[in-house]
Motif scaffolding. Structure first.
Motif, PDB file in Angstrom:
ATOM      1  N   MET A  75       0.839  -1.173   0.000  1.00 51.88           N
ATOM      2  CA  MET A  75       0.000   0.000   0.000  1.00 51.88           C
ATOM      3  C   MET A  75       0.888   1.242   0.000  1.00 51.88           C
ATOM      4  SD  MET A  75      -3.081   1.053   2.545  1.00 51.88           S
ATOM      5  CE  MET A  75      -2.248   1.205   4.098  1.00 51.88           C
ATOM      6  N   ILE A  76       0.543   2.180  -0.830  1.00 52.94           N
ATOM      7  CA  ILE A  76       1.290   3.424  -0.937  1.00 52.94           C
ATOM      8  C   ILE A  76       0.732   4.408   0.089  1.00 52.94           C
ATOM      9  CG2 ILE A  76       1.852   5.366  -2.421  1.00 52.94           C
ATOM     10  CD1 ILE A  76       1.610   3.478  -4.791  1.00 52.94           C
ATOM     11  N   ARG A  77       1.613   4.931   0.939  1.00 54.27           N
ATOM     12  CA  ARG A  77       1.218   5.912   1.953  1.00 54.27           C
ATOM     13  C   ARG A  77       1.839   7.255   1.614  1.00 54.27           C
ATOM     14  NH1 ARG A  77      -0.717   4.365   7.058  1.00 54.27           N
ATOM     15  NH2 ARG A  77      -0.949   6.620   7.141  1.00 54.27           N
ATOM     16  N   THR A  78       1.038   8.276   1.617  1.00 56.25           N
ATOM     17  CA  THR A  78       1.504   9.633   1.352  1.00 56.25           C
ATOM     18  C   THR A  78       1.313  10.468   2.611  1.00 56.25           C
ATOM     19  OG1 THR A  78       0.883   9.454  -0.968  1.00 56.25           O
ATOM     20  CG2 THR A  78       1.227  11.660  -0.105  1.00 56.25           C
ATOM     21  N   PHE A  79       2.387  11.095   3.051  1.00 55.36           N
ATOM     22  CA  PHE A  79       2.347  11.990   4.199  1.00 55.36           C
ATOM     23  C   PHE A  79       2.681  13.392   3.704  1.00 55.36           C
ATOM     24  CE2 PHE A  79       3.291   7.869   5.945  1.00 55.36           C
ATOM     25  CZ  PHE A  79       2.485   7.816   7.074  1.00 55.36           C
ATOM     26  N   HIS A  80       1.810  14.319   3.974  1.00 54.22           N
ATOM     27  CA  HIS A  80       2.066  15.703   3.590  1.00 54.22           C
ATOM     28  C   HIS A  80       2.878  16.385   4.684  1.00 54.22           C
ATOM     29  CE1 HIS A  80      -0.506  15.536   0.099  1.00 54.22           C
ATOM     30  NE2 HIS A  80      -1.371  14.858   0.839  1.00 54.22           N
ATOM     31  N   ALA A  81       3.651  17.360   4.280  1.00 53.17           N
ATOM     32  CA  ALA A  81       4.472  18.087   5.248  1.00 53.17           C
ATOM     33  C   ALA A  81       3.622  19.116   5.966  1.00 53.17           C
ATOM     34  CB  ALA A  81       5.629  18.776   4.550  1.00 53.17           C
ATOM     35  N   LYS A  82       3.952  19.334   7.223  1.00 51.26           N
ATOM     36  CA  LYS A  82       3.228  20.367   7.954  1.00 51.26           C
ATOM     37  C   LYS A  82       3.857  21.719   7.654  1.00 51.26           C
ATOM     38  CE  LYS A  82       5.532  18.772  11.939  1.00 51.26           C
ATOM     39  NZ  LYS A  82       5.305  17.858  12.969  1.00 51.26           N
ATOM     40  N   VAL A  83       3.028  22.723   7.676  1.00 49.44           N
ATOM     41  CA  VAL A  83       3.483  24.074   7.381  1.00 49.44           C
ATOM     42  C   VAL A  83       4.198  24.602   8.614  1.00 49.44           C
ATOM     43  CG1 VAL A  83       2.747  26.392   6.766  1.00 49.44           C
ATOM     44  CG2 VAL A  83       1.601  24.432   5.765  1.00 49.44           C
ATOM     45  N   ASP A  84       5.435  24.994   8.435  1.00 51.24           N
ATOM     46  CA  ASP A  84       6.246  25.494   9.534  1.00 51.24           C
ATOM     47  C   ASP A  84       5.818  26.922   9.869  1.00 51.24           C
ATOM     48  OD1 ASP A  84       8.177  25.741  11.436  1.00 51.24           O
ATOM     49  OD2 ASP A  84       9.836  25.947  10.022  1.00 51.24           O
ATOM     50  N   LYS A  85       5.392  27.124  11.082  1.00 51.34           N
ATOM     51  CA  LYS A  85       4.895  28.439  11.496  1.00 51.34           C
ATOM     52  C   LYS A  85       6.003  29.483  11.531  1.00 51.34           C
ATOM     53  CE  LYS A  85       1.245  26.348  14.193  1.00 51.34           C
ATOM     54  NZ  LYS A  85       1.645  24.967  13.979  1.00 51.34           N
ATOM     55  N   ALA A  86       7.237  29.052  11.757  1.00 53.67           N
ATOM     56  CA  ALA A  86       8.350  30.001  11.757  1.00 53.67           C
ATOM     57  C   ALA A  86       8.567  30.567  10.358  1.00 53.67           C
ATOM     58  CB  ALA A  86       9.619  29.315  12.256  1.00 53.67           C
ATOM     59  N   VAL A  87       8.363  29.757   9.320  1.00 52.78           N
ATOM     60  CA  VAL A  87       8.479  30.252   7.950  1.00 52.78           C
ATOM     61  C   VAL A  87       7.349  31.227   7.645  1.00 52.78           C
ATOM     62  CG1 VAL A  87       8.393  29.564   5.520  1.00 52.78           C
ATOM     63  CG2 VAL A  87       9.702  28.212   7.134  1.00 52.78           C
ATOM     64  N   LEU A  88       6.165  30.911   8.133  1.00 52.17           N
ATOM     65  CA  LEU A  88       5.043  31.812   7.903  1.00 52.17           C
ATOM     66  C   LEU A  88       5.270  33.166   8.557  1.00 52.17           C
ATOM     67  CD1 LEU A  88       1.983  29.454   8.394  1.00 52.17           C
ATOM     68  CD2 LEU A  88       2.856  30.382   6.270  1.00 52.17           C
ATOM     69  N   VAL A  89       5.650  33.144   9.829  1.00 51.83           N
ATOM     70  CA  VAL A  89       5.823  34.396  10.567  1.00 51.83           C
ATOM     71  C   VAL A  89       7.115  35.105  10.167  1.00 51.83           C
ATOM     72  CG1 VAL A  89       6.142  35.371  12.887  1.00 51.83           C
ATOM     73  CG2 VAL A  89       4.442  33.599  12.497  1.00 51.83           C
ATOM     74  N   GLY A  90       8.196  34.347   9.982  1.00 54.35           N
ATOM     75  CA  GLY A  90       9.493  34.956   9.719  1.00 54.35           C
ATOM     76  C   GLY A  90       9.779  35.268   8.270  1.00 54.35           C
ATOM     77  N   GLY A  91       9.056  34.632   7.342  1.00 59.91           N
ATOM     78  CA  GLY A  91       9.362  34.841   5.940  1.00 59.91           C
ATOM     79  C   GLY A  91       8.228  35.422   5.119  1.00 59.91           C
ATOM     80  N   LEU A  92       7.057  34.829   5.248  1.00 62.31           N
ATOM     81  CA  LEU A  92       5.965  35.248   4.384  1.00 62.31           C
ATOM     82  C   LEU A  92       5.318  36.557   4.834  1.00 62.31           C
ATOM     83  CD1 LEU A  92       4.294  31.849   3.562  1.00 62.31           C
ATOM     84  CD2 LEU A  92       5.926  33.150   2.232  1.00 62.31           C
ATOM     85  N   LEU A  93       5.242  36.784   6.122  1.00 64.09           N
ATOM     86  CA  LEU A  93       4.660  38.032   6.605  1.00 64.09           C
ATOM     87  C   LEU A  93       5.510  39.251   6.207  1.00 64.09           C
ATOM     88  CD1 LEU A  93       2.321  39.255   8.228  1.00 64.09           C
ATOM     89  CD2 LEU A  93       3.757  39.034  10.253  1.00 64.09           C
ATOM     90  N   PRO A  94       6.837  39.234   6.441  1.00 68.20           N
ATOM     91  CA  PRO A  94       7.641  40.375   5.966  1.00 68.20           C
ATOM     92  C   PRO A  94       7.656  40.497   4.441  1.00 68.20           C
ATOM     93  CG  PRO A  94       8.855  39.153   7.604  1.00 68.20           C
ATOM     94  CD  PRO A  94       7.639  38.355   7.282  1.00 68.20           C
ATOM     95  N   GLY A  95       7.617  39.357   3.737  1.00 66.30           N
ATOM     96  CA  GLY A  95       7.576  39.412   2.275  1.00 66.30           C
ATOM     97  C   GLY A  95       6.305  40.065   1.768  1.00 66.30           C
ATOM     98  N   THR A  96       5.193  39.759   2.417  1.00 68.17           N
ATOM     99  CA  THR A  96       3.919  40.376   2.041  1.00 68.17           C
ATOM    100  C   THR A  96       3.943  41.875   2.313  1.00 68.17           C
ATOM    101  OG1 THR A  96       2.791  38.320   2.595  1.00 68.17           O
ATOM    102  CG2 THR A  96       1.431  40.294   2.414  1.00 68.17           C
ATOM    103  N   VAL A  97       4.455  42.257   3.464  1.00 69.95           N
ATOM    104  CA  VAL A  97       4.531  43.681   3.812  1.00 69.95           C
ATOM    105  C   VAL A  97       5.442  44.423   2.829  1.00 69.95           C
ATOM    106  CG1 VAL A  97       5.339  45.305   5.576  1.00 69.95           C
ATOM    107  CG2 VAL A  97       3.980  43.322   6.236  1.00 69.95           C
ATOM    108  N   LEU A  98       6.587  43.847   2.495  1.00 66.76           N
ATOM    109  CA  LEU A  98       7.486  44.499   1.550  1.00 66.76           C
ATOM    110  C   LEU A  98       6.876  44.600   0.154  1.00 66.76           C
ATOM    111  CD1 LEU A  98      10.927  43.014   2.606  1.00 66.76           C
ATOM    112  CD2 LEU A  98      10.241  45.395   2.683  1.00 66.76           C
TER     113      LEU A  98
END
Length: 141
Positions: A1-24
């Motif tokens: 049986m093939i099992r697929t596990f998705h990665a969890k979204v890292d909250k540090a990347v969201l807060v530390g990278g995407l939020l400043p990128g959106t603001v800029l």
């Protein structure tokens, strides 16, 4: 049986990278500088695409396929070449973010991969089923 596990979204990347990128991006569009705004927008699109499309696939042929988005190559590891699997608890980045579990996979050649599946303990359990002589060390709380 093939099992697929998705990665969890890292909250540090969201807060530390995407939020400043959106603001800029918004600020550069506001002051009518389209090239830096376009650069930050493309950077954010690449980061979000990688966050959303990262998955770890355990198939019936005894392979672990690490797929990190559409714009990167998939890495294929044979389960028989894995020598050690460890479940680690990563400390919180900010005081308001909870601690997360990651899986450290060590190959027989000494290379290490840090994986962050959504259900890390279940991922270890399925990987241990594929190769019986492995043992998974759990974090101590």
């Amino acid at each position: 049986m093939i099992r697929t596990f998705h990665a969890k979204v890292d909250k540090a990347v969201l807060v530390g990278g995407l939020l400043p990128g959106t603001v800029l991006t918004v600020c550069f569009f506001w002051v009518r500088m389209p090239l830096p705004a376009l650069f930050f927008m493309l950077l954010m699109i690449g980061a979000v695409e990688r966050l959303i499309h990262t998955s770890y696939i355990l198939d019936d042929d005894g392979r672990l396929i690490i797929h990190k988005g559409r714009f990167s190559r998939s890495r294929v590891l044979r389960v028989v070449e894995i020598s050690k699997v460890e479940l680690h608890r990563v400390p919180a980045f900010f005081w308001l973010l909870k601690r997360e579990d990651v899986v450290l996979v060590t190959g027989s050649d000494g290379k290490e991969w840090i994986l962050s599946p959504l259900a890390a303990a279940e991922f270890c359990h399925v990987l241990l089923k594929k190769k019986e002589e492995l043992s998974c060390t759990l974090p101590k709380d």
